[in-house]
Design an enzyme around this catalytic site. Structure first.
Site, PDB file in Angstrom:
ATOM      1  N   ASP A 157     -21.756  -9.489  21.357  1.00 15.99           N
ATOM      2  CA  ASP A 157     -21.065 -10.450  20.485  1.00 15.99           C
ATOM      3  C   ASP A 157     -20.691 -11.704  21.276  1.00 15.99           C
ATOM      4  OD1 ASP A 157     -20.883  -8.542  18.211  1.00 15.99           O
ATOM      5  OD2 ASP A 157     -19.654  -7.437  19.634  1.00 15.99           O
ATOM      6  N   HIS A 196     -15.841  -4.055  17.730  1.00 19.34           N
ATOM      7  CA  HIS A 196     -17.249  -4.466  17.602  1.00 19.34           C
ATOM      8  C   HIS A 196     -17.665  -4.192  16.154  1.00 19.34           C
ATOM      9  CE1 HIS A 196     -21.517  -4.900  18.073  1.00 19.34           C
ATOM     10  NE2 HIS A 196     -21.710  -3.657  17.713  1.00 19.34           N
TER      11      HIS A 196
HETATM   12  N1  NAD Z   1     -21.968  -2.014  20.750  1.00 24.45           N
HETATM   13  C1  NAD Z   1     -22.989  -2.807  20.474  1.00 24.45           C
HETATM   14  O1  NAD Z   1     -22.949  -4.011  20.685  1.00 24.45           O
HETATM   15  C2  NAD Z   1     -24.251  -2.234  19.888  1.00 24.45           C
HETATM   16  C3  NAD Z   1     -25.361  -3.058  19.680  1.00 24.45           C
HETATM   17  C4  NAD Z   1     -26.530  -2.515  19.179  1.00 24.45           C
HETATM   18  C5  NAD Z   1     -26.575  -1.162  18.868  1.00 24.45           C
HETATM   19  N2  NAD Z   1     -25.474  -0.397  19.056  1.00 24.45           N
HETATM   20  C6  NAD Z   1     -25.496   1.049  18.812  1.00 24.45           C
HETATM   21  O2  NAD Z   1     -26.137   1.661  19.924  1.00 24.45           O
HETATM   22  C7  NAD Z   1     -26.676   2.924  19.507  1.00 24.45           C
HETATM   23  C8  NAD Z   1     -28.105   3.054  19.989  1.00 24.45           C
HETATM   24  O3  NAD Z   1     -28.908   2.094  19.330  1.00 24.45           O
HETATM   25  P1  NAD Z   1     -30.496   2.261  19.291  1.00 24.45           P
HETATM   26  O4  NAD Z   1     -31.012   1.072  18.564  1.00 24.45           O
HETATM   27  O5  NAD Z   1     -31.011   2.585  20.621  1.00 24.45           O
HETATM   28  O6  NAD Z   1     -30.594   3.524  18.345  1.00 24.45           O
HETATM   29  P2  NAD Z   1     -31.812   4.558  18.194  1.00 24.45           P
HETATM   30  O7  NAD Z   1     -31.574   5.257  16.897  1.00 24.45           O
HETATM   31  O8  NAD Z   1     -33.118   3.891  18.426  1.00 24.45           O
HETATM   32  O9  NAD Z   1     -31.577   5.571  19.402  1.00 24.45           O
HETATM   33  C9  NAD Z   1     -30.478   6.412  19.464  1.00 24.45           C
HETATM   34  C10 NAD Z   1     -30.925   7.659  20.177  1.00 24.45           C
HETATM   35  O10 NAD Z   1     -29.779   8.502  20.370  1.00 24.45           O
HETATM   36  C11 NAD Z   1     -30.224   9.842  20.264  1.00 24.45           C
HETATM   37  N3  NAD Z   1     -29.028  10.688  20.086  1.00 24.45           N
HETATM   38  C12 NAD Z   1     -28.299  10.909  18.975  1.00 24.45           C
HETATM   39  N4  NAD Z   1     -27.270  11.733  19.249  1.00 24.45           N
HETATM   40  C13 NAD Z   1     -27.357  12.036  20.573  1.00 24.45           C
HETATM   41  C14 NAD Z   1     -26.578  12.843  21.439  1.00 24.45           C
HETATM   42  N5  NAD Z   1     -25.499  13.493  21.001  1.00 24.45           N
HETATM   43  N6  NAD Z   1     -26.951  12.945  22.736  1.00 24.45           N
HETATM   44  C15 NAD Z   1     -28.050  12.278  23.193  1.00 24.45           C
HETATM   45  N7  NAD Z   1     -28.831  11.499  22.410  1.00 24.45           N
HETATM   46  C16 NAD Z   1     -28.482  11.379  21.111  1.00 24.45           C
HETATM   47  C17 NAD Z   1     -31.188   9.790  19.091  1.00 24.45           C
HETATM   48  O11 NAD Z   1     -32.041  10.919  19.068  1.00 24.45           O
HETATM   49  C18 NAD Z   1     -31.943   8.493  19.383  1.00 24.45           C
HETATM   50  O12 NAD Z   1     -33.091   8.722  20.181  1.00 24.45           O
HETATM   51  C19 NAD Z   1     -26.521   2.967  18.005  1.00 24.45           C
HETATM   52  O13 NAD Z   1     -25.335   3.698  17.700  1.00 24.45           O
HETATM   53  C20 NAD Z   1     -26.306   1.506  17.627  1.00 24.45           C
HETATM   54  O14 NAD Z   1     -25.592   1.370  16.416  1.00 24.45           O
HETATM   55  C21 NAD Z   1     -24.318  -0.899  19.561  1.00 24.45           C
END
Ligand code: NAD
Length: 355
Positions: A157, A196
């Site tokens: 952000d 966030h």
């Molecule tokens: N804070 C931020 O600024 C920000 C920005 C972008 C995305 N995000 C968040 O980051 C996270 C990851 O995003 P992404 O695009 O890589 O998602 P994604 O769905 O491509 O990947 C997430 C991965 O986590 C795995 N997973 C789920 N539960 C798990 C667990 N308990 N232990 C281990 N692995 C597990 C899934 O199988 C998947 O492979 C999401 O929650 C997304 O909303 C946060």
């Protein structure tokens, strides 16, 4: 000596963009070897294998070891830095509350395993959403790890805000017949407060833009067009949703870049003789306890921070001006975080013990 780093959600989109940054020295330094672990759930096991093959085929010189696994013990054993991306996206028709509780459960388990197998001083960056509340869930689920070792990602952000401020500065300069020479890297002092989410408070009041060597207040670029400031705030708050709408997936590459910047600014060694005023402001979600702005204790809240050369740690930048309008925005983001905590407390009851 290599540094032991785990990425959970290692088969996901952000991990795919983050791994090359880590293994090419853009996070922990250009000579620092990294022993990398990738953890994901059983469902993603085959994908993990493919990613591990790609890492092997990339022949990164800094890669001192690689474990791609669905076994938490193998993933967390001795880790010094944990980047927690593991979580599930919000599905169509899913209530935000349902996402919060589902991901709180997964985050609780990751944190418990991290405490059981990782270094007792492991530094933890929580990225999986809802990032602030998940960070608190992780902190409460691993009480033997110091609370100050837990942070959540709001740097994306902040980087969005930096880009938007530079764009407005260029628009303003062009309207005055001047060269639009503002670069995002010349925007200093922008910060993100709070959650966030769309209630986050992007902050430009104390920011400056360096144009041709001269530092100018960021607010000076909004004088002819005051409505642009409200548009910018709303633009930053909704940027994630816009990215999602455009590419049918949430931010991956920019999130990875923000994680790299977050870890660099938080963990890179700094010279004890640096002047504090030379150090840039950056934003991370941290435990709010004892903050100088009256934000209630017991929240994971994003603040403007600065490294403290003498200790190597960081502090909340105190004394920044807060307008009445901004105070109302801060109150709204606090209220949202408190609501999320109540939802997540159905999974981790100790979350509400200090509220
Ligand atoms: N804070 C931020 O600024 C920000 C920005 C972008 C995305 N995000 C968040 O980051 C996270 C990851 O995003 P992404 O695009 O890589 O998602 P994604 O769905 O491509 O990947 C997430 C991965 O986590 C795995 N997973 C789920 N539960 C798990 C667990 N308990 N232990 C281990 N692995 C597990 C899934 O199988 C998947 O492979 C999401 O929650 C997304 O909303 C946060």
């Amino acid at each position: 000596m290599s540094i032991e780093v785990v990425i959970t959600g290692g088969a996901g989109r952000i991990a795919y963009a983050l791994i090359p940054l880590i293994l090419s020295g853009q996070v922990f330094g250009s000579t620092q070897k990294v022993s990398l672990r990738l953890l994901d759930v059983e469902f993603a096991a085959a994908k993990l294998v493919g990613i591990a093959m790609e890492i092997e085929d990339s022949n990164y010189e800094l890669c001192a070891g690689l474990v791609a696994t669905t076994d938490p013990q193998k993933a967390f054993e001795g880790v010094e830095v944990a980047i927690l991306l593991g979580g599930y996206p919000r599905l169509p028709g899913m209530e935000r509350k349902d996402l919060t509780t589902k991901n709180a459960e997964g985050m609780r388990d990751q944190a418990r395993d991290l405490q059981a197998y990782g270094s007792s001083n492991v530094k933890v960056l929580v990225v999986a959403n809802p990032a602030n509340t998940n960070c608190l869930v992780a902190m409460k689920s691993a009480p033997q790890i110091p609370a100050e070792n837990f942070t959540c990602l709001t740097r994306l952000d902040q980087e969005r805000l930096r880009f938007f401020v530079a764009s407005q500065a260029n628009k303003s300069l062009a309207s005055r017949g001047l060269s639009p020479s503002a670069q995002p890297s010349n925007v200093k002092g922008v910060a993100i407060w709070g959650n966030h989410s769309t209630t986050q408070v992007p902050y430009v009041d104390a920011a400056t833009v360096v144009i041709d060597g001269n530092e100018q207040p960021a607010t000076s670029f909004f004088v002819e067009e005051p409505a642009a400031l409200d548009a910018l705030v709303s633009g930053v708050q909704n940027r994630g949703a816009e990215v999602m709408k455009a590419q049918q997936a949430s931010s991956g590459m920019s999130a990875a870049n923000a994680i790299a910047a977050h870890l660099r600014d938080w963990l890179k060694p700094i010279d004890a003789s640096s002047s504090s005023s030379d150090l840039e402001i950056f934003s991370m979600g941290i435990l709010s306890n004892g903050n100088p702005y009256g934000v209630p204790d017991g929240l994971c809240f994003s603040f403007p921070l600065r490294r403290v050369p003498a200790t190597g740690g960081f502090e909340i930048v105190a004394g920044l001006p807060i307008s009445a309008k901004m105070q109302a925005q801060l109150d709204a983001t606090v209220e949202e975080l408190m609501g999320e905590i109540v939802d997540a407390a159905t999974i981790v009851p100790s979350l509400v013990s200090k509220l």
